[in-house]
Design a protein around this motif. Structure first.
Motif, mmCIF file in Angstrom:
data_model
loop_
_atom_site.group_PDB
_atom_site.id
_atom_site.type_symbol
_atom_site.label_atom_id
_atom_site.label_comp_id
_atom_site.label_asym_id
_atom_site.label_seq_id
_atom_site.Cartn_x
_atom_site.Cartn_y
_atom_site.Cartn_z
ATOM 1 N N GLY A 1 32.427 29.089 46.361
ATOM 2 C CA GLY A 1 32.506 29.925 47.555
ATOM 3 C C GLY A 1 31.247 30.677 47.927
ATOM 4 N N VAL A 2 30.070 30.288 47.384
ATOM 5 C CA VAL A 2 28.851 30.961 47.810
ATOM 6 C C VAL A 2 28.610 30.655 49.287
ATOM 7 C CG1 VAL A 2 27.866 30.818 45.496
ATOM 8 C CG2 VAL A 2 27.240 29.091 47.203
ATOM 9 N N SER B 1 18.019 41.771 46.156
ATOM 10 C CA SER B 1 17.910 40.924 44.972
ATOM 11 C C SER B 1 17.782 41.794 43.735
ATOM 12 C CB SER B 1 16.697 39.993 45.087
ATOM 13 O OG SER B 1 15.492 40.750 45.097
ATOM 14 N N GLY B 2 18.040 41.183 42.575
ATOM 15 C CA GLY B 2 17.961 41.910 41.312
ATOM 16 C C GLY B 2 19.327 42.003 40.675
ATOM 17 N N ASP B 3 19.629 41.097 39.730
ATOM 18 C CA ASP B 3 20.989 40.968 39.221
ATOM 19 C C ASP B 3 21.503 42.198 38.485
ATOM 20 O OD1 ASP B 3 21.954 38.285 39.972
ATOM 21 O OD2 ASP B 3 20.198 37.599 38.871
ATOM 22 N N VAL B 4 20.642 42.908 37.770
ATOM 23 C CA VAL B 4 21.126 44.091 37.048
ATOM 24 C C VAL B 4 21.682 45.110 38.025
ATOM 25 C CG1 VAL B 4 20.456 46.023 35.591
ATOM 26 C CG2 VAL B 4 19.587 43.737 35.078
ATOM 27 N N ALA B 5 20.953 45.342 39.118
ATOM 28 C CA ALA B 5 21.418 46.304 40.120
ATOM 29 C C ALA B 5 22.596 45.758 40.919
ATOM 30 C CB ALA B 5 20.277 46.673 41.059
ATOM 31 N N LEU B 6 22.548 44.479 41.278
ATOM 32 C CA LEU B 6 23.630 43.911 42.080
ATOM 33 C C LEU B 6 24.955 43.960 41.334
ATOM 34 C CD1 LEU B 6 22.002 40.741 43.713
ATOM 35 C CD2 LEU B 6 22.241 43.036 44.671
ATOM 36 N N THR B 7 24.913 43.775 40.024
ATOM 37 C CA THR B 7 26.155 43.759 39.244
ATOM 38 C C THR B 7 26.575 45.152 38.791
ATOM 39 O OG1 THR B 7 24.887 43.294 37.222
ATOM 40 C CG2 THR B 7 25.795 41.404 38.421
ATOM 41 N N LEU C 1 24.486 29.987 38.370
ATOM 42 C CA LEU C 1 24.933 29.590 37.035
ATOM 43 C C LEU C 1 26.325 30.118 36.721
ATOM 44 C CD1 LEU C 1 21.614 30.114 35.025
ATOM 45 C CD2 LEU C 1 22.616 27.960 35.824
ATOM 46 N N ALA C 2 26.717 31.195 37.347
ATOM 47 C CA ALA C 2 28.067 31.750 37.168
ATOM 48 C C ALA C 2 28.646 32.054 38.544
ATOM 49 C CB ALA C 2 28.013 33.011 36.308
ATOM 50 N N PRO C 3 28.815 31.034 39.375
ATOM 51 C CA PRO C 3 29.209 31.285 40.761
ATOM 52 C C PRO C 3 30.619 31.837 40.908
ATOM 53 C CG PRO C 3 29.221 28.926 40.308
ATOM 54 C CD PRO C 3 28.592 29.591 39.119
ATOM 55 N N THR C 4 31.550 31.388 40.093
ATOM 56 C CA THR C 4 32.925 31.866 40.227
ATOM 57 C C THR C 4 32.999 33.370 40.003
ATOM 58 O OG1 THR C 4 33.793 29.736 39.480
ATOM 59 C CG2 THR C 4 35.273 31.633 39.352
ATOM 60 N N GLU C 5 32.329 33.843 38.961
ATOM 61 C CA GLU C 5 32.338 35.271 38.658
ATOM 62 C C GLU C 5 31.600 36.078 39.731
ATOM 63 O OE1 GLU C 5 32.859 33.095 34.776
ATOM 64 O OE2 GLU C 5 31.539 32.891 36.527
ATOM 65 N N TYR C 6 30.492 35.544 40.217
ATOM 66 C CA TYR C 6 29.706 36.294 41.203
ATOM 67 C C TYR C 6 30.437 36.367 42.543
ATOM 68 C CZ TYR C 6 25.120 38.497 40.920
ATOM 69 O OH TYR C 6 24.101 39.405 40.767
ATOM 70 N N VAL C 7 31.061 35.266 42.952
ATOM 71 C CA VAL C 7 31.839 35.292 44.184
ATOM 72 C C VAL C 7 32.960 36.315 44.068
ATOM 73 C CG1 VAL C 7 33.447 33.961 45.606
ATOM 74 C CG2 VAL C 7 31.267 32.943 44.912
ATOM 75 N N ALA C 8 33.649 36.330 42.929
ATOM 76 C CA ALA C 8 34.738 37.293 42.726
ATOM 77 C C ALA C 8 34.217 38.729 42.772
ATOM 78 C CB ALA C 8 35.427 37.019 41.395
ATOM 79 N N LEU C 9 33.039 38.967 42.181
ATOM 80 C CA LEU C 9 32.468 40.313 42.187
ATOM 81 C C LEU C 9 32.164 40.779 43.602
ATOM 82 C CD1 LEU C 9 31.188 42.797 40.788
ATOM 83 C CD2 LEU C 9 29.050 41.475 40.662
ATOM 84 N N ARG C 10 31.506 39.939 44.380
ATOM 85 C CA ARG C 10 31.140 40.354 45.739
ATOM 86 C C ARG C 10 32.388 40.557 46.598
ATOM 87 N NH1 ARG C 10 26.785 41.027 49.157
ATOM 88 N NH2 ARG C 10 27.234 40.547 51.341
ATOM 89 N N ARG C 11 33.356 39.686 46.442
ATOM 90 C CA ARG C 11 34.580 39.843 47.229
ATOM 91 C C ARG C 11 35.326 41.113 46.847
ATOM 92 N NH1 ARG C 11 36.681 33.492 47.266
ATOM 93 N NH2 ARG C 11 35.142 32.754 48.809
ATOM 94 N N ALA C 12 35.344 41.425 45.550
ATOM 95 C CA ALA C 12 35.996 42.657 45.112
ATOM 96 C C ALA C 12 35.274 43.874 45.685
ATOM 97 C CB ALA C 12 36.032 42.723 43.586
ATOM 98 N N GLY D 1 36.338 50.478 40.497
ATOM 99 C CA GLY D 1 36.258 50.270 39.058
ATOM 100 C C GLY D 1 35.747 48.894 38.684
ATOM 101 N N PRO D 2 35.210 48.763 37.470
ATOM 102 C CA PRO D 2 34.683 47.474 37.018
ATOM 103 C C PRO D 2 35.795 46.483 36.703
ATOM 104 C CG PRO D 2 34.575 49.081 35.243
ATOM 105 C CD PRO D 2 35.031 49.830 36.465
ATOM 106 N N THR D 3 35.500 45.226 36.919
ATOM 107 C CA THR D 3 36.413 44.145 36.540
ATOM 108 C C THR D 3 35.837 43.454 35.307
ATOM 109 O OG1 THR D 3 35.286 42.475 37.884
ATOM 110 C CG2 THR D 3 36.987 43.812 38.969
ATOM 111 N N PRO D 4 36.664 42.724 34.538
ATOM 112 C CA PRO D 4 36.112 41.991 33.389
ATOM 113 C C PRO D 4 35.003 41.035 33.784
ATOM 114 C CG PRO D 4 38.511 42.081 33.269
ATOM 115 C CD PRO D 4 38.137 42.636 34.614
ATOM 116 N N GLN D 5 35.156 40.347 34.917
ATOM 117 C CA GLN D 5 34.116 39.435 35.366
ATOM 118 C C GLN D 5 32.844 40.179 35.727
ATOM 119 O OE1 GLN D 5 36.509 37.602 38.465
ATOM 120 N NE2 GLN D 5 36.492 35.649 37.358
ATOM 121 N N GLY D 6 33.006 41.318 36.411
ATOM 122 C CA GLY D 6 31.839 42.092 36.799
ATOM 123 C C GLY D 6 31.103 42.662 35.604
#
Length: 310
Positions: free
Chosen positions: A48-49, A209-215, A231-242, A249-254
């Motif tokens: 879903g990217v 950009s910058g994964d540490v800050a984005l996550t 490399l981890a698209p399923t988790e990243y898509v879920a994070l952005r949608r959340a 609050g944080p999710t396990p994927q996030g």
């Protein structure tokens, strides 16, 4: 930029949403593994990217000659389907950037990404001249990649407004975090674009950009640009949608993504992504030199987080 909903892609705008930057996998002979690249791009699209960018920093674009670049772009184009495909065209000399831009357009790219690399930091007039040269060579929309730490050049809001009004620049990719400032420049850049009028403001997306800050706590902005999302698209898509839905609050994927981004930050860039890719089952060797492979202790840090994948 006015989006239909926070963090959602704008119809017709190729530089919004979650943009994944895959590595360029290499085979045992150090050649681009186009089949492996196709699988990476296809997996990101299926997850879903909203767009794919090849041959940028994550894809180690500086390492490949013109025929190799062309094969990479065409393979990614085939795998990306209807999802926008962008190509990084940075190079030390203007004529090289122009050649990359023309080749990317011929190979079917939807957009271009440009960071102003040189052997000495450029000044505004030189950067503006470079961007105008790209616009004369290709009508494709251009995302300006602002990388002040690596290039020594820091794009000002004033020059962004100028470029947005007079060139093919339709997006900016800005660091989500810098040691020299607190927070992002999203609102600063949006305010500058808005002051120039709706014609300018509505045509430029502001991405981070910058994964540490984005996550962790970076705002959605109009786009997130990330190598880890390939490399981890399923988790990243879920994070952005959340994040877009306002989920608190944080999710396990996030949390896992943030830990993975933090582990990547302890090893060398590009080489770290290749090592992580191998741990995640992507067939690739280390990137071409002068990058060195990640040493065993760095691989162990990455493996420890990979093994905790939710």
């Amino acid at each position: 930029m006015t989006a239909p909903a926070p963090g959602r892609p704008v119809p017709g705008d190729p530089f919004t949403g979650l943009l994944a930057y895959p590595i360029t996998p290499l085979d045992d002979d150090g050649q681009p593994d186009l089949a492996a690249l196709g699988r990476l791009v296809d997996a990101a699209v299926r997850a879903g990217v909203d767009g794919v960018v090849v041959l940028a920093s994550s894809g180690d674009g500086r390492a490949f000659d013109a025929p190799e670049r062309d094969r990479v772009v065409r393979a990614a184009r085939e795998a990306s389907g209807s999802v926008p495909l962008h190509v990084a065209v940075s190079a030390p000399a203007t004529h090289q950037v122009v050649e990359h831009a023309r080749a990317a357009e011929r190979a079917g790219a939807d957009g271009l990404l440009l960071a102003p690399f040189s052997y000495a930091p450029l000044v505004d007039d030189e950067v503006a001249g470079l961007v105008r040269a790209v616009g004369r060579a290709s009508a494709l929309p251009l995302c300006f990649y602002n990388k002040p730490v690596q290039t020594g050049y820091h794009l000002t809001p004033e020059l962004l407004v100028e470029l947005a009004g007079a060139t093919t620049v339709r997006a900016v990719k800005d660091p989500a975090a810098l040691s020299t400032r607190r927070g992002t420049r999203v609102e600063v850049l949006r305010d500058a674009l808005g002051a120039a009028g709706p014609r300018v403001a509505q045509r430029v997306s502001v991405g981070l950009s910058g994964d540490v800050a984005l996550t962790s706590d970076a705002p959605l902005a109009d786009a997130w640009h990330t190598g880890l999302a390939a490399l981890a698209p399923t988790e990243y898509v879920a994070l952005r949608r959340a994040r877009a839905s306002g989920e608190a609050g944080p999710t396990p994927q996030g949390t896992w993504l943030h830990d993975l981004a933090a582990a990547l930050a302890t090893v060398r860039p590009v080489a770290g992504l290749h090592a992580l890719a191998a741990l995640l089952g992507v067939r690739t060797g280390p990137p071409r030199g002068p990058w060195l492979p990640v040493p065993p202790d760095g691989v162990a840090r990455l493996r420890e987080v990979v093994d905790r994948r939710p």
